[in-house]
Design a protein around this motif. Structure first.
Motif, PDB file in Angstrom:
ATOM      1  N   ALA A   1       0.839  -1.195   0.000  1.00  0.00           N
ATOM      2  CA  ALA A   1       0.000   0.000   0.000  1.00  0.00           C
ATOM      3  C   ALA A   1       0.877   1.248   0.000  1.00  0.00           C
ATOM      4  CB  ALA A   1      -0.919   0.016   1.220  1.00  0.00           C
ATOM      5  N   ARG A   2       0.548   2.204  -0.888  1.00  0.00           N
ATOM      6  CA  ARG A   2       1.261   3.481  -0.972  1.00  0.00           C
ATOM      7  C   ARG A   2       0.240   4.608  -0.914  1.00  0.00           C
ATOM      8  NH1 ARG A   2       4.388   3.673  -6.434  1.00  0.00           N
ATOM      9  NH2 ARG A   2       5.397   5.478  -5.471  1.00  0.00           N
ATOM     10  N   ALA A   3       0.592   5.670  -0.237  1.00  0.00           N
ATOM     11  CA  ALA A   3      -0.263   6.854  -0.189  1.00  0.00           C
ATOM     12  C   ALA A   3       0.628   8.081  -0.047  1.00  0.00           C
ATOM     13  CB  ALA A   3      -1.249   6.788   0.976  1.00  0.00           C
ATOM     14  N   GLY A   4       0.232   9.183  -0.700  1.00  0.00           N
ATOM     15  CA  GLY A   4       1.065  10.378  -0.639  1.00  0.00           C
ATOM     16  C   GLY A   4       0.332  11.616  -1.091  1.00  0.00           C
ATOM     17  N   VAL A   5       1.041  12.726  -1.010  1.00  0.00           N
ATOM     18  CA  VAL A   5       0.501  14.020  -1.393  1.00  0.00           C
ATOM     19  C   VAL A   5       1.590  14.809  -2.105  1.00  0.00           C
ATOM     20  CG1 VAL A   5       1.131  15.003   0.854  1.00  0.00           C
ATOM     21  CG2 VAL A   5      -0.646  16.110  -0.543  1.00  0.00           C
TER      22      VAL A   5
END
Length: 452
Positions: A301-305
């Motif tokens: 899982a990857r998440a970013g801004v």
């Protein structure tokens, strides 16, 4: 992509297409050179190996997504651009307005220090990081991408000197352990933009490859024959990735954008086939046996801004999670010691960030004024925990992206400098420096020309 449609006849080959194919030929020449460099670095020589930590599990995770992401602290899941298609988030492939082609490779140098603070090894290895080809089906709305990249790498050597008593005589010997190989990933998928703010995408990938562990026992006494054990395993399976992104515009001015991105790679079952070979230096195939099994890779899982201000400033941050503590296998992995396969694995965590600055957007500006300067870093808890101790990595990343005469084509030079592990207990500390070179080619193809 079709544009400038006319009822008149279509020219058979446009000058744009001619330039495109000429550029592609040049790209393939560079690709061939990179492959030759990789082969030279991986075969033969006394220093063609990497970190000892790649012996654990299925090897050291690779995970190249784009050269831009690599320079910005290994982020990229939320960075929108028509040139760099982040391979970790298929939703971003909908931004493509030109046909894109990317090839990336480089060299990594590793220096290891043991618990006595002495140099245990020094090594260099070349590798091909990734290849990507993208096509805008509906420019700026629907895009397709296919790619190749390494999934994991096993590449190490170690030696232990000791002695045994044989009929009252002490015999010195050396136990040499080597690991080579890794898993590869070939995939493709689609990205779709819904409205002005939402993007979704999906991709499927085939994961395949093999690892081989070799254990050689050599003796100083010529009366003893060298013995060998080789453990080779082949893997194959299919996985899928789902991605999404949402962008808010006009927060400070009309040219900025704040993008939130996330991607989930589903757990994967790999079919495996293992062969154990036992012999000596003169006849390696004295005894061989084969068994079948399977291994289950965990989700990722990857998440970013990312925040972009016009075309000059970009700031990004990202987190990654892979629960390798849930890794399952019916075949021991990690070499001849089965405990390295499962008992010494833990969840992999990484956080990173970076920023990019372009001094000038004017086409009349000088080369280095139009170049993009990038700097970032990341901290990671590795998926392996030998002797129950976590192994952490701290790294500084950066580089420069040089524009070319072709619109949408850039040449990237990057670096990654960091440390991995510590010298506590029986562990080692790696200091590594990675240099990379990437060609990002982008141009409009399949253009229908008007006839005057």
């Amino acid at each position: 992509m079709l544009s400038n449609v006319s009822a008149a006849r279509v020219s058979p080959v446009s000058s744009s297409m001619s330039r495109s194919f000429s550029t592609v030929r040049s790209v393939f020449v560079v690709l061939a050179a990179l492959l030759s460099a990789e082969a030279s670095a991986q075969v033969g020589g006394s220093n063609d190996y990497g970190s000892i930590y790649s012996r654990y599990g299925l090897g050291e995770r690779a995970g190249f997504s784009s050269s831009q992401a690599a320079m910005l602290g290994r982020t990229g899941v939320s960075m929108r651009t028509g040139i760099y298609n982040d391979l970790g988030n298929p939703a971003l492939w909908s931004d493509q307005t030109v046909t894109t082609f990317t090839v990336s490779g480089g060299v990594t140098g590793t220096r290891s220090i043991d618990d006595l603070n002495t140099e245990a090894s020094r090594a260099t290895a070349g590798d091909l990081f990734g290849i990507q080809f993208g096509v805008p089906i509906l420019p700026g709305r629907l895009g397709a991408t296919v790619s190749y990249r390494p999934y994991s790498r096993t590449n190490y050597r170690s030696a232990i000197a000791d002695s045994i008593e044989v009929e009252g005589t002490s015999v010195d010997y050396q136990l040499n352990q080597e690991g080579a190989g890794g898993l590869q990933e070939i995939g493709g998928g689609l990205g779709l933009r819904i409205g002005d703010a939402i993007q979704v995408g999906a991709s499927a990938s085939a994961i395949f490859g093999s690892t081989e562990y070799l254990e050689r026992t050599t003796f100083d006494d010529p009366g003893f024959v060298e013995t060998r054990r080789a453990l080779g395993t082949q893997y194959r399976g299919v996985t899928a990735t789902l991605g999404a992104a949402a962008t808010l515009r006009g927060l400070t001015n009309e040219n900025d954008g704040l993008t939130f991105g996330a991607a989930l790679t589903l757990p994967t079952r790999l079919d495996a086939s293992r062969t154990l070979t036992v012999g000596n230096s003169l006849d390696r195939d004295t005894l061989a046996s084969s068994i079948d099994g399977e291994a289950t890779l965990p989700l990722a899982a990857r998440a970013g801004v990312a925040f972009r201000s016009g075309g000059r400033w970009l700031v990004t941050a990202e987190g990654l999670y892979e629960p390798w503590s849930q890794f399952e296998t019916t075949l021991p992995v990690g070499g001849f010691d089965a405990s390295r396969g499962v008992n010494e694995l833990q969840d992999r965590l990484r956080v990173g960030g970076g920023f990019q600055f372009v001094p000038s957007l004017s086409r009349n500006a000088r080369l280095f004024q139009r170049s993009a300067y990038r700097l970032g870093g990341y901290a990671e808890q590795a998926l392996y925990a030998p002797t129950g101790s976590s192994v952490s990595t701290l790294a500084l990343t950066g580089g420069i992206s040089l524009p070319t005469r072709l619109t949408g084509a850039r040449f990237d030079l990057g670096f990654e400098l960091g440390t991995r592990g510590s010298t506590d207990g029986v562990l080692v500390r790696d200091t590594f420096l990675k240099g990379s070179a990437t060609i990002n080619f982008g141009e409009r193809w399949f253009v229908r020309r008007r006839l005057d």
